[in-house]
Motif scaffolding. Structure first.
Motif, PDB file in Angstrom:
ATOM      1  N   GLN A  30      92.469  -3.871 -39.232  1.00  0.00           N
ATOM      2  CA  GLN A  30      93.374  -3.559 -38.133  1.00  0.00           C
ATOM      3  C   GLN A  30      94.620  -2.898 -38.700  1.00  0.00           C
ATOM      4  N   VAL A  31      94.984  -1.775 -38.147  1.00  0.00           N
ATOM      5  CA  VAL A  31      96.200  -1.104 -38.631  1.00  0.00           C
ATOM      6  C   VAL A  31      97.348  -1.272 -37.639  1.00  0.00           C
ATOM      7  N   HIS A  32      97.038  -1.768 -36.457  1.00  0.00           N
ATOM      8  CA  HIS A  32      98.076  -1.924 -35.437  1.00  0.00           C
ATOM      9  C   HIS A  32      98.672  -3.323 -35.514  1.00  0.00           C
ATOM     10  N   ALA A  33      99.989  -3.387 -35.393  1.00  0.00           N
ATOM     11  CA  ALA A  33     100.671  -4.679 -35.450  1.00  0.00           C
ATOM     12  C   ALA A  33     100.449  -5.444 -34.129  1.00  0.00           C
ATOM     13  N   GLY A  34     100.787  -6.719 -34.150  1.00  0.00           N
ATOM     14  CA  GLY A  34     100.655  -7.546 -32.936  1.00  0.00           C
ATOM     15  C   GLY A  34      99.477  -8.496 -33.026  1.00  0.00           C
TER      16      GLY A  34
ATOM     17  N   GLY B 173      94.241   2.179 -26.063  1.00  0.00           N
ATOM     18  CA  GLY B 173      95.700   2.159 -26.097  1.00  0.00           C
ATOM     19  C   GLY B 173      96.352   2.518 -24.779  1.00  0.00           C
ATOM     20  N   PHE B 174      95.578   2.937 -23.788  1.00  0.00           N
ATOM     21  CA  PHE B 174      96.146   3.333 -22.498  1.00  0.00           C
ATOM     22  C   PHE B 174      96.016   2.205 -21.469  1.00  0.00           C
ATOM     23  N   GLY B 175      96.940   2.232 -20.500  1.00  0.00           N
ATOM     24  CA  GLY B 175      96.910   1.213 -19.454  1.00  0.00           C
ATOM     25  C   GLY B 175      96.216   1.721 -18.202  1.00  0.00           C
TER      26      GLY B 175
ATOM     27  N   PRO C 161      92.952  -2.249 -25.586  1.00  0.00           N
ATOM     28  CA  PRO C 161      93.361  -2.602 -26.949  1.00  0.00           C
ATOM     29  C   PRO C 161      93.210  -1.427 -27.921  1.00  0.00           C
ATOM     30  N   GLN C 162      93.929  -1.565 -29.027  1.00  0.00           N
ATOM     31  CA  GLN C 162      93.919  -0.502 -30.043  1.00  0.00           C
ATOM     32  C   GLN C 162      92.638  -0.561 -30.877  1.00  0.00           C
ATOM     33  N   SER C 163      92.420   0.512 -31.591  1.00  0.00           N
ATOM     34  CA  SER C 163      91.189   0.636 -32.386  1.00  0.00           C
ATOM     35  C   SER C 163      91.239  -0.251 -33.628  1.00  0.00           C
ATOM     36  N   PHE C 164      90.097  -0.492 -34.178  1.00  0.00           N
ATOM     37  CA  PHE C 164      89.958  -1.204 -35.456  1.00  0.00           C
ATOM     38  C   PHE C 164      88.691  -0.705 -36.120  1.00  0.00           C
ATOM     39  N   THR C 165      88.527  -1.020 -37.380  1.00  0.00           N
ATOM     40  CA  THR C 165      87.286  -0.625 -38.052  1.00  0.00           C
ATOM     41  C   THR C 165      86.462  -1.876 -38.343  1.00  0.00           C
ATOM     42  N   LEU C 166      85.160  -1.654 -38.427  1.00  0.00           N
ATOM     43  CA  LEU C 166      84.235  -2.790 -38.607  1.00  0.00           C
ATOM     44  C   LEU C 166      83.192  -2.454 -39.646  1.00  0.00           C
TER      45      LEU C 166
ATOM     46  N   THR D 242      98.036  -7.221 -39.510  1.00  0.00           N
ATOM     47  CA  THR D 242      97.290  -6.007 -39.826  1.00  0.00           C
ATOM     48  C   THR D 242      96.514  -6.301 -41.109  1.00  0.00           C
ATOM     49  N   GLY D 243      95.629  -5.402 -41.473  1.00  0.00           N
ATOM     50  CA  GLY D 243      94.860  -5.587 -42.695  1.00  0.00           C
ATOM     51  C   GLY D 243      93.468  -6.107 -42.388  1.00  0.00           C
ATOM     52  N   LYS D 244      92.826  -6.602 -43.449  1.00  0.00           N
ATOM     53  CA  LYS D 244      91.411  -6.963 -43.318  1.00  0.00           C
ATOM     54  C   LYS D 244      91.216  -8.426 -42.923  1.00  0.00           C
TER      55      LYS D 244
END
Lengths: 304, 840
Positions: free
Chosen positions: A136-140, A94-96, A115-120, A230-232
């Motif tokens: 994915q819980v982050h929008a975009g 999440g940082f630049g 990029p933001q985190s996600f689960t797998l 977002t979502g699965k």
């Protein structure tokens, strides 16, 4: 008779003049252009490889490499390792970050936002099939690459016949040896090489770039998919397994520039097979070739 | 385009102003008549009593005819027009005098021009009325029509390759039919050239595109087979897709931008023997017209060129035939009457025979066996129903086969490729009136290629791939000789295309309809103006694509030796071809237009100067500029070989434009001992596609800056002739990487395959392959036997010196030395040929 002579001489001159062209294949640009190759992710130390775009790809060992956090302007200098490789700290999701390289008298730079985190989650679906689930819980819009890596045995299987050690390349070859030489003894090493190779995987999922463009559908080592919600997200794939290997599923959420670079890079690889070298490849490093890519990475060991 | 419109606007404005300033004439003077019912003579006296001078011949005017006028008060012009509305009297003005003269009456002389011995109709024969400027040429079916006043004349008819004839005619007021038979010194159109006479030469200036069939038969030929495409490639600006290939590239265009029609049937692939020669059998060839600009309105559907081929109908009175055998194949032709002077036939077949000798093997290299063969059959028959109606039936069947057997892991693997055309045309010629000629044709054309492979490419390629295009069409064309110096050509047609495509591409169909009208008129004796328009539409999946294509050409004769031709044409192409290789394979597919692939279109301007100072000498220089839009190109990464085609057509193609321009020279000279021809073109062709090369223009793939051909044919003795051809073209443009650099995988800790590298492109088509050239030589020995029989020996060699264009340049990089290697280039060696023929 005079006409005939003039005509004959004229014809010979024309033929000789035009026929004297040489076949001289193109030499590529050999000026000292810097190549920056880097992927930063939240799991590993940041690494940068520097080389030159000239014959033999000589590495660059005397550069100053630093990375700046865009959030707090904190600067970190990379440490040279070997063969053009420089190492730094592990970045945060999440940082630049801005990569700066001072080499050959000039500074080249590139920026990426991690990029933001996600689960797998992944389950095998038969002897060479795999089903994965991303959440994915982050929008975009998110850009994922999926690959299956294999660590091979350090020493491949071999047979010993009359005290002579003979390597065999495959299970089939091994069986053939055993059927011919009943007395042959089979040995197998169980330690794995650190080096990983990418296996060919494929999918029929129409949401993937592989199926959409149908260029990297069956030959590619990566699956590329964009996902806006977002979502699965579930995805099924088939794997071309090498035997006796340790497998690791690697899923990366990458930046758009990195996604584009990896896709074009894979496309270049596939087209080389057909003798076609016309695929454009655009990096994101100002003043240099290559890519500064950022990824959020998940790795899962897979047993088939 | 804007400039052209501005020019037209100014021209029309000037003309309109000039017209508006015309002075009032005596015809506009108002007069008052004594009464409104009287004889014509009395009315004329009334007009003369008003001070207006009338001149007329009493024999031509019915002075005693009583007429009623609508008004006594009117202008002179109005009164005279009403007086003579039912009579053929022309009202003319000369120095304030009114002339009343009887209108000229014309009668039509019309008929069919045929070969005397064979009965075959002759296209483009010249028909003149001697000692006048009245002249015409026969249309494709031998028909002519001339308007002339009654009187005694001499009709003069000539044609290249035939004896000229003159006929005395007495023409009265009714139409006069005169069918003409011209004798030929060469019954079988084989070897003897009759030089054009001066009259023929003058008209030939107006038909610059006609292919010299004599040259076709004289040129050294690939593997001994005379081919019209060899002669075509001696024209400036025309080169083969690969050296020794019959696929044409015209003025920087691609091979699919050429419309090839045989007896009105469109041909979608003309390759035999991997492109060494074409499906056009020279033994049945009658005429061929080639257009690379200045397109007549009847043609549409391709951007770069049109090749209109006519085949022979067969001898109406006697049986003739030929057979020949060469290194690779044999051919036989038989023609003759079915019913003497009423119906004829011609049958010709060719077959490769080398494969028959060695148990189906053509080449053997170690474990690998290659095998190739071809067969084709041409049939044509015609039947004269009556003087005004004739039927033709044309059929063609051709098949090529190539197979390769090789071993992989001690297992035998076979690959087979088949391709071929089937063509059918049924044609009805009908003389509807002395001035109106109709030709109606039903056509069917089918081209199919297929690949069967036992190779397992990780299931990338299906075992069997088939690509087919089928075309059913019907069209009718009219030639209307309305009056002297005005001919109108018009017609309508429609065809249905059915596409069967490999990979994920679905079956589809397209319905095309066209209509055209074209006028040919003369302005004075020295200017010929041809204007026309073609309307075409294509319906695909419920969507209609319209296209209106104007055509204009103006010919101006500058004395008897010089002429200038200016032309403009718009062409559209609703059929797109995607191909991987130059040779036929299932990787060559055709698709109709769609939203993602709109019809391609081009605008072609050309200006030609021709100079024919003496018999046998001809010089021409042509300037052209061609703008093309909606050109299609596969996106980088998309390719046919393994079916890498995106599901959505929008993701497959890039849409772009192109501009080609050039100057072309040709010079022909005939001496008593030598016929020589030199053609040279200096050209540039560039393309521009959004999403490619940063939107900047780049050289077209087949941008041949220089093309040169030199042809020489010499008659050593009456029996022996020698010929030589040297052809040169600038090398093909290809895209090569400008910079090689390290691949990312090593940085990621991934084991790289050997020499895995990345590369950066600088420009598209940034590299020109080496120039191509070849020198072919041939000799022919003709022995004449009794009763017109002939023995012909031909021997020669292709590629005595050569550097040939590769069919598929395979590129790879050597990162250790930083160089790109290109395989597939270079010399193919000398290919000798020999053939023996017998004609009767």
């Amino acid at each position: 008779m005079k006409n005939r002579t003039i005509f004959a001489v004229f014809s010979v001159l024309i033929v000789v003049n035009f026929a004297c062209s040489k076949n001289n294949p193109l030499a590529t640009d050999q000026t000292e252009k810097l190549v920056v190759l880097s992927e930063i992710n939240q799991l590993d130390s940041a690494s940068v490889n520097l080389s030159q775009a000239k014959a033999g790809f000589p590495f660059v060992a005397d550069a100053e490499v630093k990375i700046t956090s865009l959030a707090d302007r904190k600067v970190e200098n990379f440490v040279y390792q070997n063969r053009g490789n420089y190492k730094g700290q592990q970045p945060k999701a999440g940082f630049g970050y801005r990569l700066s390289v001072f080499s050959m008298g000039k500074i080249v730079e590139a920026e990426q936002i991690m990029p933001q985190s996600f689960t797998l989650d992944a389950v095998t679906d038969g002897p060479s099939a795999l089903k994965i689930e991303l959440e994915q819980v982050h929008a975009g819009e998110h850009f994922y690459t999926i690959e299956l890596l294999a660590n091979h045995y350090n020493v491949q299987r071999f047979v010993r016949v009359n005290n002579e050690v003979i390597e065999v390349a495959s299970e089939e070859e091994l069986k053939a040896w055993l059927s011919k030489h009943g007395s042959a003894k089979v040995f197998r090493d169980t330690t794995f090489s650190d080096k990983q190779s990418r296996l060919i995987i494929s999918t029929d999922d129409v949401r993937t770039e592989n199926v959409k463009y149908n260029e990297l559908k069956d030959l590619s080592g990566r699956i590329f998919i964009k996902h806006s919600n977002t979502g699965k997200l579930t995805l099924a794939m088939k794997c071309n397994l090498a035997d006796s290997s340790k497998f690791t599923l690697v899923v990366k959420s990458v930046t758009p520039a990195y996604f584009k670079y990896l896709y074009a890079s894979d496309l270049q690889f596939v087209n080389k097979v057909f003798g076609v070298l016309n695929i454009p490849l655009e990096g994101n490093v100002n003043g240099a070739l290559g890519i500064f890519g950022a990824a959020y990475v998940k790795r899962i060991p897979i047993k088939f | 385009m804007r400039l052209l419109l501005r020019f037209l606007f100014i021209f029309l404005a000037v003309e309109t102003c000039a017209y508006g300033q015309t002075e009032p004439s005596v015809l506009n003077l108002k007069i008052k008549l004594r009464k409104n019912r009287a004889t014509i003579g009395q009315f004329l006296e009334d007009i003369e009593s008003s001070g207006i001078l009338l001149t007329y011949s009493p024999q031509q005017i019915k002075l005693n005819k009583e007429v009623s006028l609508t008004s006594r008060h009117a202008t002179t012009g109005q009164i005279l027009q009403e007086l003579f509305k039912d009579d053929d009297i022309e009202i003319k003005l000369l120095d304030h005098k009114i002339l009343l003269v009887a209108k000229k009456r014309f009668s039509a002389i019309y008929g069919i021009v045929r070969q005397q011995y064979t009965g075959e109709v002759i296209a483009d024969a010249n028909v003149w009325i001697k000692d006048t400027k009245v002249r015409s040429t026969t249309n494709s079916y031998g028909f002519y029509s001339i308007d002339i006043e009654p009187g005694a004349y001499e009709l003069y008819v000539s044609h290249i390759g035939s004896e000229s004839k003159t006929f005395a005619l007495q023409v009265d007021r009714s139409a006069f039919r005169k069918d003409v038979e011209l004798g030929s010194a060469d019954l079988t159109l084989a070897t003897v050239e009759i030089k054009p006479d001066s009259a023929t030469k003058n008209l030939a200036v107006k038909k610059p595109e006609q292919i010299d069939l004599v040259l076709t038969r004289q040129l050294p030929s690939a593997i001994g087979e005379k081919d019209i495409f060899g002669a075509l490639q001696t024209l400036p600006g025309v080169v083969g897709a690969t050296t020794n290939s019959v696929n044409l590239l015209v003025r920087g265009g691609t091979a699919d931008q050429n419309l090839i029609i045989i007896d009105e049937v469109p041909v979608y692939n003309l390759n035999h023997f991997n492109g060494f020669f074409s499906i056009i059998n020279s033994e049945i060839l009658k005429s061929a017209d080639f257009y690379s600009g200045n397109f007549p309105a009847k043609y549409t559907g391709r951007l770069s060129s049109v090749l209109d081929i006519r085949t022979r109908e067969g001898n109406m009175s006697d049986f003739h035939g030929q057979t020949s055998v060469g290194f690779f194949h044999f051919s036989s032709t038989l023609e003759g009457p079915v019913i003497k002077n009423k119906s004829s036939f011609i049958v010709s077949m060719r077959r490769s025979w080398i494969d028959l000798l060695e148990k189906r093997s053509y080449e053997k290299f170690g474990q690998e066996v290659e095998y190739t063969n071809f067969t084709d059959l041409n049939i044509k028959t015609s039947y004269i129903l009556n003087r005004n109606n004739r039927l033709y039936l044309t059929g063609y069947y051709g098949r090529d086969h190539y197979s390769r057997m090789f071993n992989i892991d001690q297992e035998s693997v076979i690959e087979k490729t088949n391709w071929g055309n089937r063509l059918l045309a049924i044609r009805w010629n009908n003389i509807l009136s002395p001035k109106l000629y109709q030709n109606t044709t039903f056509t069917a054309s089918r081209y199919q290629n297929s690949l069967y492979t036992e190779l397992d490419f990780n299931n990338l390629v299906p075992r069997m791939l088939i690509s087919t295009i089928t075309d059913y069409g019907i069209k009718t064309d009219f030639s209307f000789y309305l009056k002297q110096n005005l001919k109108i050509n018009y017609g309508v047609g429609g065809n249905l295309n059915l596409f069967e495509l490999p990979y994920l591409l679905s079956r589809t169909r397209a319905l095309n309809t066209t209509a055209y009208i074209e006028t040919e008129t003369s302005i004075g004796q020295e200017i010929k103006l041809v204007t026309g328009v073609n309307y075409a539409n294509t319906i695909v999946s419920g969507r209609i694509f319209h296209s209106l294509q104007p055509r204009v050409s103006v010919l101006k004769e500058l004395g008897s030796k010089h002429s200038i031709i200016g032309s403009f044409a718009k062409m559209t192409q609703a059929l797109h071809q995607i191909t991987m290789f130059g040779i036929p394979s299932p990787y060559e597919i055709r698709i109709p237009s769609s939203s993602a692939t709109p019809p391609e279109k081009s605008y072609i301007f050309s200006l030609t100067y021709r100079y024919a100072p003496a018999q046998g000498t001809n010089f021409a220089v042509q300037l052209y500029q061609k703008y093309a839009y909606h050109l299609l190109r596969l996106k980088p990464g998309q390719q046919m070989l393994f079916g890498f085609l995106a599901k959505d057509a929008f993701d497959r193609f890039l849409n772009g434009s192109g501009i080609s321009k050039g100057i072309e020279f040709s010079y022909k000279k005939s001496y008593s001992w030598l016929d020589a021809q030199i053609s040279y073109a200096l050209a540039s062709s560039r393309l521009k596609f959004n999403g490619l090369n940063s939107g900047n223009s780049f050289p077209a793939d087949y941008n041949s800056k220089h093309t040169l051909s030199v042809v020489a044919n010499t008659q050593i003795t009456s029996k022996l002739s020698l010929s030589a051809l040297f052809a040169f073209a600038s090398g093909q443009q290809v895209t090569l990487p400008a910079i090689l650099y390290k691949n990312l995988d090593e940085t990621l800790g991934i084991e790289s395959l050997e020499d895995n590298y990345s590369y950066r492109l600088k420009d598209i088509n940034n590299y020109q392959l080496p120039n191509e050239y070849r020198l072919d030589v041939g000799a022919k020995y003709l022995k004449l036997l009794k009763k017109g029989r002939q023995r012909i020996f031909s021997v020669g060699a292709n590629g005595l010196m050569s550097n040939l264009r590769p069919a598929y340049p395979y590129m790879s990089a050597n990162t250790a030395i930083g160089r790109i290697q290109i395989e597939g280039l270079g010399k193919d060696g000398i290919l000798p040929y020999f053939s023996f023929g017998y004609k009767f």
